[in-house]
Design a protein around this motif. Structure first.
Motif: not given
Length: 415
Positions: A139-142, A172-196
């Motif tokens: 569970q990730g908190l964003h 803090r738009d869609e592209d910026t969040w998407g870029w950093y989330l892709l970086e996290l996925q490269n390190r194995g980030f795959d939560p069941d869900y996030t909270i924001g």
């Protein structure tokens, strides 16, 4: 046995200490201690007194403020560690670090050097962070926080509170969040869900790169928005009351001079009606807020479908009372309307967890729900223990296992 002065005088300090300790501990009678050491009981009592005095001096004595406690070898490496500690632990400013090192250590250092040392440490920390495996995060908190006007994108593991994302960004738009989330996925980030919260860029970025991962609503921000409106409305009511009282005083002063006009009394009537209308509105809004806090968004609450009905009811009641005077009410209604499914997502998951517990422990789901609702009560209240005893009698040997399972589930949601 009667001792001679020669025997007592010839005892070594260690034996005298042992005699005193034995007497203090009362491990054996005084007479036996005297007999085994061939001394008199008077001598034993004397050693006991000496031992007691030594203990008192040891425990009651206080060290002077100027007594040296320890020595530290001060090196540049140690001072650089101190700089980090002052900034990260004590939240000191750069200039505060400079002044402390100057006044306590007689060491001159510039603000630029402090900044450079922190940058060096940040580079090392970045390498360590990039090497972390994020596959265990479920569970990730964003959220988006701000350093001045600069947005900082953040991500925290709900279970461990490990911060896996902390990036200052120009946008803090869609592209910026998407870029950093892709970086996290490269390190194995795959939560069941996030909270924001309801931030559009945050949700759009996750939907773009993690379309199969739901983003549940953050109840903190919506409750704060609701509470802010209640407080704003309270201040408005207080202002209306003050205006009514001031007008009443003006009329009283004018009456003394026989100068009361029709417009003054008409204004007082208007102010009274406005005050009463606002008081009624405030009472209703406070009731809706309490329902939202304690029934709709409370962790230990009703089932998902009931929460949905209550949520929609609150929205309708808000809309009916919105006459355009309070923009905060319209904004609150819009936020509730747009975020209902995300805000209540936790309830649907909680219901599933409780159903799993009921199946695993072979307990009626209604009883599991009652145990969950028990957590709403203060464990110091009579009501809590009355219900606790009732459930304990009804569930017998399964009660403690059920209580533990539900408590563990609630703690995971709260974390």
């Amino acid at each position: 046995m009667i001792s001679t002065p020669a025997i007592a005088a010839g005892l070594s300090p260690k034996i005298r200490k042992d005699i005193g300790i034995q007497a203090l501990s009362r491990s054996m009678p005084i007479a036996r201690i005297a007999r085994e050491n061939q001394v008199s009981r008077k001598f034993v009592y004397e050693q006991e007194g000496i031992a007691a005095q030594a203990l008192d001096e040891s425990f009651l004595a206080t060290k002077g403020d100027d007594e040296v406690l320890f020595y530290l070898p001060i090196t540049k490496t140690w001072l650089f560690q101190l700089i980090l500690a002052l900034v990260l632990i004590c939240h000191s400013s750069y200039r505060g670090v400079v002044e402390l090192l100057r006044d306590l250590f007689d060491w001159s250092i510039s603000v630029g050097t402090v900044h450079n040392r922190l940058q060096v440490a940040a580079v090392k920390a970045e390498k360590i962070n990039q090497a972390q495996d994020l596959s265990t995060i479920k569970q990730g908190l964003h959220d988006e926080i701000f350093q001045g006007s600069m947005p900082v994108l953040t991500g925290v593991d709900a279970f461990s509170t490990y911060c896996y994302l902390l990036k200052a960004a120009e946008h803090r738009d869609e592209d910026t969040w998407g870029w950093y989330l892709l970086e996290l996925q490269n390190r194995g980030f795959d939560p069941d869900y996030t909270i924001g919260d309801g931030a559009k860029g945050l949700r759009a970025g996750q939907k773009a790169v993690m379309s199969d991962t739901p983003c549940h609503g953050d109840v903190f921000h919506i409750l704060k928005q609701f509470k802010d409106f209640v407080q704003s409305l309270t201040r408005t009511v207080q202002g209306a009351t003050s205006s009514r009282l001031e007008q009443k005083e003006d009329i009283a002063r004018a009456r003394l001079k026989n100068q009361v006009s029709r417009s003054m009394t008409s204004k007082l009537v208007h102010l009274k009606r406005r005050e009463q209308r606002l008081l009624t509105l405030l009472k209703d809004i406070k009731t809706l807020f309490q329902w939202m806090v304690h029934d709709v968004l409370e962790l230990a609450g009703p089932i998902f479908s009931v929460r949905q009905e209550l949520f929609d009811f609150i929205k309708v009641e808000l809309k009916q009372r919105d006459d355009g005077e309070f923009p905060m009410m319209r904004k609150l209604w819009k936020a509730l309307h747009n975020q209902r499914d995300q805000l209540l997502a936790f309830s649907e998951i909680l219901d599933q967890k409780l159903a799993e517990i009921a199946t695993r422990l072979d307990v009626p789901l209604a009883k599991v729900r009652e145990v969950c609702l028990l957590h709403r009560k203060q464990n110091t209240s009579n009501a809590y223990w009355e219900k606790w005893n009732q459930l304990h009698r009804g569930l017998s040997g399964k009660f403690h296992s059920l209580m533990e399972a539900v408590t563990d589930t609630n703690l995971r949601f709260k974390s």
